[in-house]
Structures are given as C-alpha cells and as structure tokens.
Design an enzyme around this catalytic site. Sequence first.
Site, PDB file in Angstrom:
ATOM      1  N   LYS A 102      35.383  31.873  40.668  1.00  0.00           N
ATOM      2  CA  LYS A 102      36.266  30.538  40.624  1.00  0.00           C
ATOM      3  C   LYS A 102      37.532  30.910  41.445  1.00  0.00           C
ATOM      4  O   LYS A 102      38.357  32.029  41.094  1.00  0.00           O
ATOM      5  CB  LYS A 102      36.424  29.993  39.362  1.00  0.00           C
ATOM      6  CG  LYS A 102      37.181  28.738  39.280  1.00  0.00           C
ATOM      7  CD  LYS A 102      37.495  28.411  37.719  1.00  0.00           C
ATOM      8  CE  LYS A 102      38.383  27.057  37.679  1.00  0.00           C
ATOM      9  NZ  LYS A 102      38.666  26.557  36.269  1.00  0.00           N
ATOM     10  N   LYS A 139      37.920  35.390  38.861  1.00  0.00           N
ATOM     11  CA  LYS A 139      38.984  33.739  38.608  1.00  0.00           C
ATOM     12  C   LYS A 139      40.133  34.251  39.495  1.00  0.00           C
ATOM     13  O   LYS A 139      41.109  35.035  38.711  1.00  0.00           O
ATOM     14  CB  LYS A 139      39.113  33.304  37.339  1.00  0.00           C
ATOM     15  CG  LYS A 139      39.772  32.127  37.141  1.00  0.00           C
ATOM     16  CD  LYS A 139      40.085  31.554  35.898  1.00  0.00           C
ATOM     17  CE  LYS A 139      40.771  30.170  35.840  1.00  0.00           C
ATOM     18  NZ  LYS A 139      40.826  29.718  34.396  1.00  0.00           N
TER      19      LYS A 139
END
Length: 325
Positions: free
Chosen positions: A250, A198
Amino acid sequence: MTGIDRPRRLRRTPALRRLVAETTLEPRHLVLPMFVADGLTEAREISSMPGVHQHSLDSLRKAAAEAVEAGVGGLMLFGVPLAADKDAVGSRASDPDGILNRGLRALAAEVGDATVIMADTCLDEFTDHGHCGVVAPDGGVDNDATVERYVEMALAQAEAGADLLGTSGMMDGQVGAIRDGLDAAGHLDTGILAYAAKYASAFYGPFREAVASSLQGDRRTYQQDPANRRESLRELELDLAEGADIVMVKPAMSYLDILRDVADRSTVPVAAYQISGEYAMITAAAERGWIDRRGSILESLTGIRRAGADIVLTYWATEASHWLR
C-alpha cells in the site's frame, strides 16, 4: 513484407485478444473498503472521494449486500467514531460497542459467509492525536505499547465476526503478537492480512477526510520511506515469519515495482490497495473529460493484477464487478 514476426495476428479480434490474455480481472479479485461512522442515520458522501460514502449501520448493510451480489471477494471495514469518543489510546477501538465492532457484527449478520469480512486493526481513527498508536512522553509512537493495544483490538474484532484482520499500523512485531493473542483466545481460524509494505505516501489525503482523522504531522517514523525498495522485502520476511496469512502493498499504483518484488518472494497470497488519492485522481480527470472513466478504472486494476496482486482493494470494487460480470 515476408519473413517477419507478426504479433498483431493475435490482436485482430476481441475473441483472439481474450483467448491469449495473460492477466485476468474478475470480481473475486476485488475487495471493497467501507467506512461506517457513528451518529449517522444515512450515508454521507466524502467530498474528496465522489461516489464513496461514510455509512450508517443501515446503509452499510445495504451497500454490503449489493457488493456481495456483484460478486466481490471481500469487504474491508474502517470505523469512524464520534470526535468526543476519541482519546489518547483509542479506547473505543477495542470496545465491543465501538462503531467498528458494531459495524463488523452488522456485516456478519447481513452477509455471513457469503464474502470475506475484513477489519482495519489500527488505532488512527480512534486516537485524539491521529497517530496509529500510543504516543510516548517524547512525542514518538511507542511501538510495544501500541502492539499491546492492537492485540486488544484484534480480539474484539475476531469476536465481532471478522475473518481477516488488517494490520495496517506498521509497528514492529505486530503480526506475531496478534497471532499469539488470537491463538491464546481460541481464535485459531481468524486470519491476518498484514500490511507488509505500507509507505508514508502523499496520496492518503482523501482517506484522512473519510475517517475524520485528527492527525497533526506525519507518520514517517513508522511507515516506510518512498525512496526505499529493499526494505519492503525485509518487512515481508518478518511478517511471513510471524504468521501472516496474506501480505499487502500500500499504495498500489505508485509502488508497482514493490508489488512485483513482494509477489515474486511471497509464499502466501498478495494484496495491493488502490488508495484514496489514486481513486480521486482518476475520478477528477474523468469528471473533466480528460480520460475515459471506465477504461481508466479497468486499466488501473488490470495493471495492479499484472504486477502481481492476487487481491486488489479498490473503492470501485462493486461497480467494476458489475462491469466484469
């Protein structure tokens, strides 16, 4: 012209193109992120994400039922507490009567086992400082104290009916600690969707509005540097060793190289999150007539699948599922 290869033969008709397509996109591949906000009596549109709403408990149930009817693979729920309920340690995140846990119970009652119910296991929506964890006296985020809070959150979410817990905070050791906590409490079948890679992205902006974030500053001391690639494989290996059932990258669209790297190395299913800024860019361009909306949405989702995602979190999950069916 004779004696040349003619790849165009297999592009001549829709039937031929369908026959030889290398990548498929089906409703089951898509997960719908949803926001449930305390104090609402009806859904409220998010201005920077046209078509996406903060939900009341009633509108959440309705939207979830529609998504399941369309065939989506799952629902990822984020909670938006009242501003007055936020505090330094995000107490309402692990409160059984906090908005996220009430929302999870509502989803479990509405759709049951007809889809996969996922919960955001992170503190940022619930803290008055907006960080994903407990802030230490020096102003930094205390990794180990935060992980203890994540375990408390995870237990509350498992009790509320979540099938998968989304460990989005990027704290070291979070997956292993949550796995141990779940197992010790008898939640052996509750899975972990680990945000393995992320990044500290500029494309999260609209999401901050969606969850009424209180963040001042940034999260660069715990989310990954966009300049780094190899680091993601280290994060992946750690999460797999700690017991992740699914791993995620992400954002998705700006990190397709990372997604491919993770997909090539992962021994568990791989997800990718088409985030708020990616949604907002396509939406804004389509509203201005600069791009074809439906074609761009489906192309973006297909590209994420082609890069290696088994699962795609997208705010278009329900709409795209209707198209695909």
